[in-house]
Design an enzyme around this catalytic site. Structure first.
Site, PDB file in Angstrom:
ATOM      1  N   SER A   1      39.076  32.575  40.184  1.00  0.00           N
ATOM      2  CA  SER A   1      37.664  33.254  40.170  1.00  0.00           C
ATOM      3  C   SER A   1      36.912  32.020  39.865  1.00  0.00           C
ATOM      4  CB  SER A   1      37.009  34.546  40.220  1.00  0.00           C
ATOM      5  OG  SER A   1      35.785  33.847  40.266  1.00  0.00           O
TER       6      SER A   1
ATOM      7  N   HIS B   1      40.402  32.108  44.821  1.00  0.00           N
ATOM      8  CA  HIS B   1      38.891  33.364  44.964  1.00  0.00           C
ATOM      9  C   HIS B   1      38.208  32.206  44.782  1.00  0.00           C
ATOM     10  CE1 HIS B   1      38.302  37.940  45.050  1.00  0.00           C
ATOM     11  NE2 HIS B   1      37.389  36.449  44.416  1.00  0.00           N
TER      12      HIS B   1
ATOM     13  N   ASP C   1      33.522  33.632  45.696  1.00  0.00           N
ATOM     14  CA  ASP C   1      33.574  34.425  45.621  1.00  0.00           C
ATOM     15  C   ASP C   1      31.726  33.872  46.143  1.00  0.00           C
ATOM     16  OD1 ASP C   1      34.353  37.068  43.857  1.00  0.00           O
ATOM     17  OD2 ASP C   1      34.948  35.380  42.630  1.00  0.00           O
TER      18      ASP C   1
ATOM     19  N   MET D   1      28.025  34.973  46.919  1.00  0.00           N
ATOM     20  CA  MET D   1      26.457  35.887  46.762  1.00  0.00           C
ATOM     21  C   MET D   1      25.417  34.969  47.469  1.00  0.00           C
ATOM     22  SD  MET D   1      27.638  36.614  43.144  1.00  0.00           S
ATOM     23  CE  MET D   1      29.390  37.390  42.289  1.00  0.00           C
TER      24      MET D   1
ATOM     25  N   HIS E   1      35.978  35.893  49.656  1.00  0.00           N
ATOM     26  CA  HIS E   1      35.318  37.194  48.752  1.00  0.00           C
ATOM     27  C   HIS E   1      33.241  37.178  48.879  1.00  0.00           C
ATOM     28  CE1 HIS E   1      33.895  40.628  45.366  1.00  0.00           C
ATOM     29  NE2 HIS E   1      33.691  40.909  47.058  1.00  0.00           N
TER      30      HIS E   1
ATOM     31  N   MET F   1      30.488  38.410  49.049  1.00  0.00           N
ATOM     32  CA  MET F   1      29.344  39.396  48.860  1.00  0.00           C
ATOM     33  C   MET F   1      28.098  39.426  49.229  1.00  0.00           C
ATOM     34  SD  MET F   1      30.450  39.594  45.334  1.00  0.00           S
ATOM     35  CE  MET F   1      31.493  38.222  45.213  1.00  0.00           C
TER      36      MET F   1
ATOM     37  N   MET G   1      36.291  47.231  43.489  1.00  0.00           N
ATOM     38  CA  MET G   1      35.613  45.656  42.560  1.00  0.00           C
ATOM     39  C   MET G   1      36.006  47.087  41.507  1.00  0.00           C
ATOM     40  SD  MET G   1      33.624  43.509  43.869  1.00  0.00           S
ATOM     41  CE  MET G   1      33.503  43.082  42.014  1.00  0.00           C
TER      42      MET G   1
ATOM     43  N   GLY H   1      28.877  40.279  41.481  1.00  0.00           N
ATOM     44  CA  GLY H   1      27.421  40.476  41.079  1.00  0.00           C
ATOM     45  C   GLY H   1      27.555  38.758  40.622  1.00  0.00           C
ATOM     46  N   PHE H   2      28.141  39.516  38.914  1.00  0.00           N
ATOM     47  CA  PHE H   2      28.720  38.599  38.108  1.00  0.00           C
ATOM     48  C   PHE H   2      29.997  38.916  37.564  1.00  0.00           C
ATOM     49  CE2 PHE H   2      24.258  40.071  38.581  1.00  0.00           C
ATOM     50  CZ  PHE H   2      23.701  39.353  38.963  1.00  0.00           C
TER      51      PHE H   2
ATOM     52  N   GLY I   1      32.556  38.224  34.132  1.00  0.00           N
ATOM     53  CA  GLY I   1      32.601  38.706  32.935  1.00  0.00           C
ATOM     54  C   GLY I   1      31.772  39.734  32.360  1.00  0.00           C
TER      55      GLY I   1
ATOM     56  N   ASP J   1      39.214  43.271  41.500  1.00  0.00           N
ATOM     57  CA  ASP J   1      38.900  42.413  40.907  1.00  0.00           C
ATOM     58  C   ASP J   1      37.277  42.512  40.037  1.00  0.00           C
ATOM     59  OD1 ASP J   1      36.967  40.336  41.303  1.00  0.00           O
ATOM     60  OD2 ASP J   1      36.534  40.283  43.318  1.00  0.00           O
ATOM     61  N   GLY J   2      36.765  42.280  38.801  1.00  0.00           N
ATOM     62  CA  GLY J   2      36.287  42.260  37.793  1.00  0.00           C
ATOM     63  C   GLY J   2      37.076  42.731  36.412  1.00  0.00           C
ATOM     64  N   GLY J   3      36.740  42.338  35.255  1.00  0.00           N
ATOM     65  CA  GLY J   3      36.916  42.237  34.626  1.00  0.00           C
ATOM     66  C   GLY J   3      38.999  43.005  33.586  1.00  0.00           C
TER      67      GLY J   3
ATOM     68  N   GLY K   1      38.554  35.927  36.508  1.00  0.00           N
ATOM     69  CA  GLY K   1      37.291  35.058  36.154  1.00  0.00           C
ATOM     70  C   GLY K   1      37.473  33.897  35.067  1.00  0.00           C
ATOM     71  N   SER K   2      37.083  34.926  33.603  1.00  0.00           N
ATOM     72  CA  SER K   2      36.768  35.016  32.683  1.00  0.00           C
ATOM     73  C   SER K   2      37.734  35.460  31.697  1.00  0.00           C
ATOM     74  CB  SER K   2      35.897  36.287  31.940  1.00  0.00           C
ATOM     75  OG  SER K   2      35.504  36.996  32.490  1.00  0.00           O
TER      76      SER K   2
HETATM   77  C1  DX5 Z   1      32.400  39.472  40.506  1.00  0.00           C
HETATM   78  C2  DX5 Z   1      33.264  38.880  41.367  1.00  0.00           C
HETATM   79  C3  DX5 Z   1      34.709  38.294  40.608  1.00  0.00           C
HETATM   80  C4  DX5 Z   1      34.635  37.899  39.414  1.00  0.00           C
HETATM   81  C5  DX5 Z   1      35.339  38.625  38.214  1.00  0.00           C
HETATM   82  O1  DX5 Z   1      31.226  40.533  41.674  1.00  0.00           O
HETATM   83  O2  DX5 Z   1      33.663  39.789  42.606  1.00  0.00           O
HETATM   84  O3  DX5 Z   1      35.793  38.176  41.386  1.00  0.00           O
HETATM   85  O4  DX5 Z   1      33.981  36.371  39.011  1.00  0.00           O
HETATM   86  O5  DX5 Z   1      35.120  37.792  37.408  1.00  0.00           O
HETATM   87  P1  DX5 Z   1      36.121  38.269  36.333  1.00  0.00           P
HETATM   88  O6  DX5 Z   1      37.137  38.018  35.983  1.00  0.00           O
HETATM   89  O7  DX5 Z   1      35.208  37.763  34.841  1.00  0.00           O
HETATM   90  O8  DX5 Z   1      34.803  39.751  35.828  1.00  0.00           O
HETATM   91 ZN    ZN Z   2      35.852  38.449  43.703  1.00  0.00          ZN
END
Ligand code: DX5
Ligand code: ZN
Length: 219
Positions: free
Chosen positions: A8, A33, A35, A37, A66, A68, A137, A142-143, A145, A175-177, A197-198
């Site tokens: 991401s 990917h 994102d 928003m 994606h 959002m 999800m 939204g964020f 990390g 997606d996420g964590g 992402g992170s």
């Molecule tokens: C969150 C996004 C994710 C985000 C994932 O709303 O949809 O794609 O970038 O980031 P990590 O992998 O750090 O959770």
């Molecule tokens: Zn995403």
């Protein structure tokens, strides 16, 4: 099928975006990917069409967007023109989800639907056969990390069964964590695409992190 990895760009360094895109081009990553928003559907604003256009000029792998955003249908054509291959909308943002999926297909893109952590997998029963991808999800959108919500694992298993029951070939994206620690159990539960992402961009060696995400053992 071996699972896919979609870094991401939300966690990339926007001052060195070209460098980060090249890194992904030269890595084992499968997709980009993106994102998007709007500050309404989610409590954050990320980036929009101008940046996607710039990314598309350099990216050598499929773009996976994606959305959002509220009323995402207004922008389907924009993303199609920018060369997006997988376009994912949120179930919670689409009162006429079936029509939205149809419109994405009519524009020649693959259609995905994302589920927020509270949304039941069963809500997709009547559209699953039409879907190319379902995004689970595993944090509140939204964020980047945030920490993985453990219940998401059960949702992946349920979704895997729903897809099998309907003889569908829908991909499951998480997606996420997503981390190097939980990636293998996600794949074992049925995830086909890992968004990270992170885990990628905070690694000392992002390309190596991508390689490790690709290599996770499932047994
Ligand atoms: C969150 C996004 C994710 C985000 C994932 O709303 O949809 O794609 O970038 O980031 P990590 O992998 O750090 O959770
Ligand atoms: Zn995403």
């Amino acid at each position: 099928m071996h699972h896919l990895v979609a870094p991401s760009l939300l966690s990339a360094n926007f001052l060195h975006l070209e460098k980060d895109i090249e890194m992904i081009n030269n890595s084992q990553a499968d997709w980009f990917h993106l994102d998007i928003m709007d500050g309404l559907f989610v409590p954050n604003i990320s980036y929009g069409q101008p940046l996607v256009k710039a990314i598309a000029e350099k990216a050598k792998k499929p773009l996976d967007a994606h959305l959002m955003i509220r009323e995402p249908d207004r922008y389907f054509e924009d993303f199609q023109k920018l060369g997006v291959e997988y376009l994912t909308v949120h179930l919670e943002a689409c009162p006429h989800l079936h029509r939205s999926i149809q419109r994405i297909h009519d524009l020649g893109m693959k259609a995905g639907v994302a589920l927020n952590p509270h949304s039941h997998v069963g809500l997709l029963e009547d559209v699953i056969a039409q879907l190319d991808l379902v995004l689970v999800m595993s944090v509140n959108p939204g964020f980047g990390g945030q920490s993985f919500i453990p219940r998401s694992l059960t949702k992946i298993t349920k979704l895997h069964h729903l897809i099998q029951r309907n003889n569908a070939s829908t991909l499951i994206q998480v997606d996420g964590g997503v981390t190097l620690e939980n990636a293998s159990e996600l794949v074992a539960a049925g995830a086909n695409v890992l968004v990270a992402g992170s885990t990628v961009f905070r690694a000392r060696e992002p390309r190596e992190a991508i390689r490790q995400l690709k290599q996770v053992a499932t047994e």
